[in-house]
Design a protein around this motif. Sequence first.
Motif, PDB file in Angstrom:
ATOM      1  N   LEU A   1      27.161 -10.576  22.497  1.00  0.00           N
ATOM      2  CA  LEU A   1      25.709 -10.474  22.477  1.00  0.00           C
ATOM      3  C   LEU A   1      25.150 -11.665  21.706  1.00  0.00           C
ATOM      4  N   SER A   2      23.979 -12.112  22.129  1.00  0.00           N
ATOM      5  CA  SER A   2      23.357 -13.281  21.500  1.00  0.00           C
ATOM      6  C   SER A   2      22.596 -12.870  20.242  1.00  0.00           C
ATOM      7  N   PRO A   3      22.631 -13.675  19.182  1.00  0.00           N
ATOM      8  CA  PRO A   3      21.831 -13.392  17.981  1.00  0.00           C
ATOM      9  C   PRO A   3      20.340 -13.317  18.289  1.00  0.00           C
ATOM     10  N   GLN A   4      19.912 -13.993  19.359  1.00  0.00           N
ATOM     11  CA  GLN A   4      18.501 -13.998  19.737  1.00  0.00           C
ATOM     12  C   GLN A   4      18.041 -12.652  20.279  1.00  0.00           C
ATOM     13  N   LEU A   5      19.007 -11.827  20.690  1.00  0.00           N
ATOM     14  CA  LEU A   5      18.691 -10.579  21.374  1.00  0.00           C
ATOM     15  C   LEU A   5      17.798  -9.678  20.529  1.00  0.00           C
ATOM     16  N   PHE A   6      18.131  -9.515  19.244  1.00  0.00           N
ATOM     17  CA  PHE A   6      17.402  -8.581  18.387  1.00  0.00           C
ATOM     18  C   PHE A   6      16.382  -9.275  17.480  1.00  0.00           C
ATOM     19  N   SER A   7      16.208 -10.540  17.658  1.00  0.00           N
ATOM     20  CA  SER A   7      15.242 -11.261  16.816  1.00  0.00           C
ATOM     21  C   SER A   7      13.800 -10.919  17.167  1.00  0.00           C
ATOM     22  N   VAL A   8      13.576 -10.336  18.358  1.00  0.00           N
ATOM     23  CA  VAL A   8      12.212 -10.021  18.807  1.00  0.00           C
ATOM     24  C   VAL A   8      11.925  -8.526  18.720  1.00  0.00           C
ATOM     25  N   THR A   9      12.775  -7.776  17.993  1.00  0.00           N
ATOM     26  CA  THR A   9      12.569  -6.325  17.857  1.00  0.00           C
ATOM     27  C   THR A   9      12.424  -5.974  16.377  1.00  0.00           C
ATOM     28  N   PRO A  10      11.286  -6.307  15.780  1.00  0.00           N
ATOM     29  CA  PRO A  10      11.112  -6.117  14.338  1.00  0.00           C
ATOM     30  C   PRO A  10      11.109  -4.662  13.897  1.00  0.00           C
ATOM     31  N   HIS A  11      10.875  -3.726  14.818  1.00  0.00           N
ATOM     32  CA  HIS A  11      10.805  -2.311  14.454  1.00  0.00           C
ATOM     33  C   HIS A  11      12.045  -1.532  14.895  1.00  0.00           C
ATOM     34  N   LEU A  12      13.117  -2.230  15.185  1.00  0.00           N
ATOM     35  CA  LEU A  12      14.347  -1.563  15.611  1.00  0.00           C
ATOM     36  C   LEU A  12      14.904  -0.715  14.463  1.00  0.00           C
ATOM     37  N   ASN A  13      15.030   0.594  14.710  1.00  0.00           N
ATOM     38  CA  ASN A  13      15.528   1.525  13.691  1.00  0.00           C
ATOM     39  C   ASN A  13      16.950   2.002  13.963  1.00  0.00           C
ATOM     40  N   ALA A  14      17.280   2.195  15.237  1.00  0.00           N
ATOM     41  CA  ALA A  14      18.591   2.756  15.581  1.00  0.00           C
ATOM     42  C   ALA A  14      19.239   1.940  16.688  1.00  0.00           C
ATOM     43  N   LEU A  15      20.511   1.572  16.455  1.00  0.00           N
ATOM     44  CA  LEU A  15      21.271   0.785  17.416  1.00  0.00           C
ATOM     45  C   LEU A  15      22.618   1.457  17.641  1.00  0.00           C
ATOM     46  N   LYS A  16      22.936   1.742  18.913  1.00  0.00           N
ATOM     47  CA  LYS A  16      24.190   2.406  19.265  1.00  0.00           C
ATOM     48  C   LYS A  16      25.038   1.460  20.106  1.00  0.00           C
ATOM     49  N   LEU A  17      26.202   1.064  19.558  1.00  0.00           N
ATOM     50  CA  LEU A  17      27.088   0.117  20.227  1.00  0.00           C
ATOM     51  C   LEU A  17      28.475   0.704  20.492  1.00  0.00           C
ATOM     52  N   SER A  18      28.678   1.974  20.265  1.00  0.00           N
ATOM     53  CA  SER A  18      30.008   2.579  20.318  1.00  0.00           C
ATOM     54  C   SER A  18      30.687   2.430  21.677  1.00  0.00           C
ATOM     55  N   TYR A  19      32.017   2.462  21.638  1.00  0.00           N
ATOM     56  CA  TYR A  19      32.867   2.442  22.835  1.00  0.00           C
ATOM     57  C   TYR A  19      32.699   1.149  23.644  1.00  0.00           C
ATOM     58  N   ASN A  20      32.611   0.050  22.919  1.00  0.00           N
ATOM     59  CA  ASN A  20      32.659  -1.295  23.505  1.00  0.00           C
ATOM     60  C   ASN A  20      33.714  -2.091  22.748  1.00  0.00           C
ATOM     61  N   PRO A  21      35.007  -1.849  23.026  1.00  0.00           N
ATOM     62  CA  PRO A  21      36.074  -2.484  22.236  1.00  0.00           C
ATOM     63  C   PRO A  21      36.040  -4.002  22.284  1.00  0.00           C
ATOM     64  N   GLY A  22      35.646  -4.589  23.396  1.00  0.00           N
ATOM     65  CA  GLY A  22      35.559  -6.043  23.466  1.00  0.00           C
ATOM     66  C   GLY A  22      34.508  -6.594  22.524  1.00  0.00           C
ATOM     67  N   LEU A  23      33.399  -5.890  22.390  1.00  0.00           N
ATOM     68  CA  LEU A  23      32.338  -6.315  21.482  1.00  0.00           C
ATOM     69  C   LEU A  23      32.787  -6.199  20.032  1.00  0.00           C
ATOM     70  N   GLY A  24      33.658  -5.237  19.746  1.00  0.00           N
ATOM     71  CA  GLY A  24      34.173  -5.099  18.385  1.00  0.00           C
ATOM     72  C   GLY A  24      34.958  -6.319  17.944  1.00  0.00           C
ATOM     73  N   LYS A  25      35.805  -6.845  18.818  1.00  0.00           N
ATOM     74  CA  LYS A  25      36.560  -8.054  18.498  1.00  0.00           C
ATOM     75  C   LYS A  25      35.622  -9.248  18.326  1.00  0.00           C
ATOM     76  N   PHE A  26      34.581  -9.309  19.164  1.00  0.00           N
ATOM     77  CA  PHE A  26      33.603 -10.392  19.055  1.00  0.00           C
ATOM     78  C   PHE A  26      32.850 -10.292  17.731  1.00  0.00           C
ATOM     79  N   LEU A  27      32.548  -9.077  17.294  1.00  0.00           N
ATOM     80  CA  LEU A  27      31.835  -8.864  16.046  1.00  0.00           C
ATOM     81  C   LEU A  27      32.610  -9.409  14.854  1.00  0.00           C
ATOM     82  N   ILE A  28      33.937  -9.204  14.841  1.00  0.00           N
ATOM     83  CA  ILE A  28      34.755  -9.673  13.723  1.00  0.00           C
ATOM     84  C   ILE A  28      34.687 -11.190  13.596  1.00  0.00           C
TER      85      ILE A  28
END
Length: 490
Positions: free
Chosen positions: A159-186
Amino acid sequence: MVMKAATALLTLAAVLAASASLEAPQLCLNSTAGGLQCRCTVSLTELALHQWAVDCSSRDISALPQAWNISQVAQDLDLSRNKLSSLRSEQFSPWGNLEKLSLARNEFTALNEDAFVGLSNLRLLDLSHNSLATLPPKIFNGLSVLSVINLENNRLQELSPQLFSVTPHLNALKLSYNPGLGKFLIQSPGFLTVALQKNLTSLEMNSMNIDTIPNDLFNEAAHLHHLSLADNPLKIIDFLPPTLESLNLSGINMTMLTAGSFIAYPNLKRLQLDRLTNLTEVEVNAFEGLTSLEVLTMENCVQLHKFDELAFGEPDSKAVPLRHLSLARAGLHTLSPKTFLLLEATLEHLNLQGNPWRCDCKLAWLRQLNFSLEDTGYLRCFYPDEHHNRLLLSMDPKDFVCTSPHTDAINTKLIILDVFIVLLALGVASSILVIMWRRRCMPCVRRQTVGKYSHVTIEPNRAELEWDDKDLDHIWSTPNANRPTAPRGS
């Protein structure tokens, strides 16, 4: 009470009047608009405002119609459980009043960058259970009030860092069950760091194959209250924000809870440690410092055999205000009453069902609890054998018996002595048998004939026919010997 009842009746009357006066079918897709039939409802909010909801879920929709006969006042649109695979640009722009949009459980593999243009009032977007590998960096542009995003159960790789830069009121984010994204996160935690710098209060990253947490990931997570990292191969938990009020670490690879494991989280109110299948021991002061904790669950920790009586702190430690504690279906054989000394003032519910309890004098205290036990039908003895499967709370107090260490030691010595005597007796008996054999004192055993022989003729061989009498002269050399006549051949 009368005033409250009157208010409730007036509210109900207003809802019924509003429902009668408004024509809900005008919101629905009809047979002339793509052959779709959706269920439409209207409700009244606390502020007496009408809330329109359109449910088009599970309608076997593979493509959205060009023209929809849906009123533009609709605020909730559910398109989940269909067969949608693509969206046009500005697909939902006519419905700028939408606050909730669900596209979960469809067949999306990619989304158009302009798909959500015009949804300036959208607060909740559900894209879970699709096959998305990534999202366009600008797909959330214009969604300035978006507060909940669900991306669970996709195939996200980055995911791009720009993705959430335009959501100033984001309260809840659910990313579970995306194992490929977990490795990218590290390797590249930037996209999540941007979200945490906003007002993010809830983050779910279950089963993402995260085996380590980047050191600086939560440095600026000043508002994060709920974090779930369940079912990740984590062994050590460090660098979590001190603002946490709820933490779920169920199913990770922790083997032991040591002193001060959670001392850095004084605001924690709920802690879930279920399904820690490698956890064997909870040490002294493991939960020390959790001065706000109200709920602790440690269910299905099947290898947990030791729970230290000082796990919640020393007698002079500040009490843990726990109200609900569950140790159900673990591997506990016994539990000390001292474990609950610091919890007596607040503990209301205790769940101990499904453990292989040893019902001896060390567990008799369970029958005198001051707080309620849950599911007592599954609170049964496993040891000793004479009490196996008995209901623990139905047992007579005199049945909770312990054998003293002195008695156990004596019993052990007696068993060893008995074994020694048996071995000694076998040795003596073996020696006697050997001596009798050597002195020929063993009784003779008559040889038994096996089978019967009929007439048998034994004839001499040639060597016997040719022997000479003189060859045996030395045998018959005694004066009184009667020399036999040698046989001759006929």
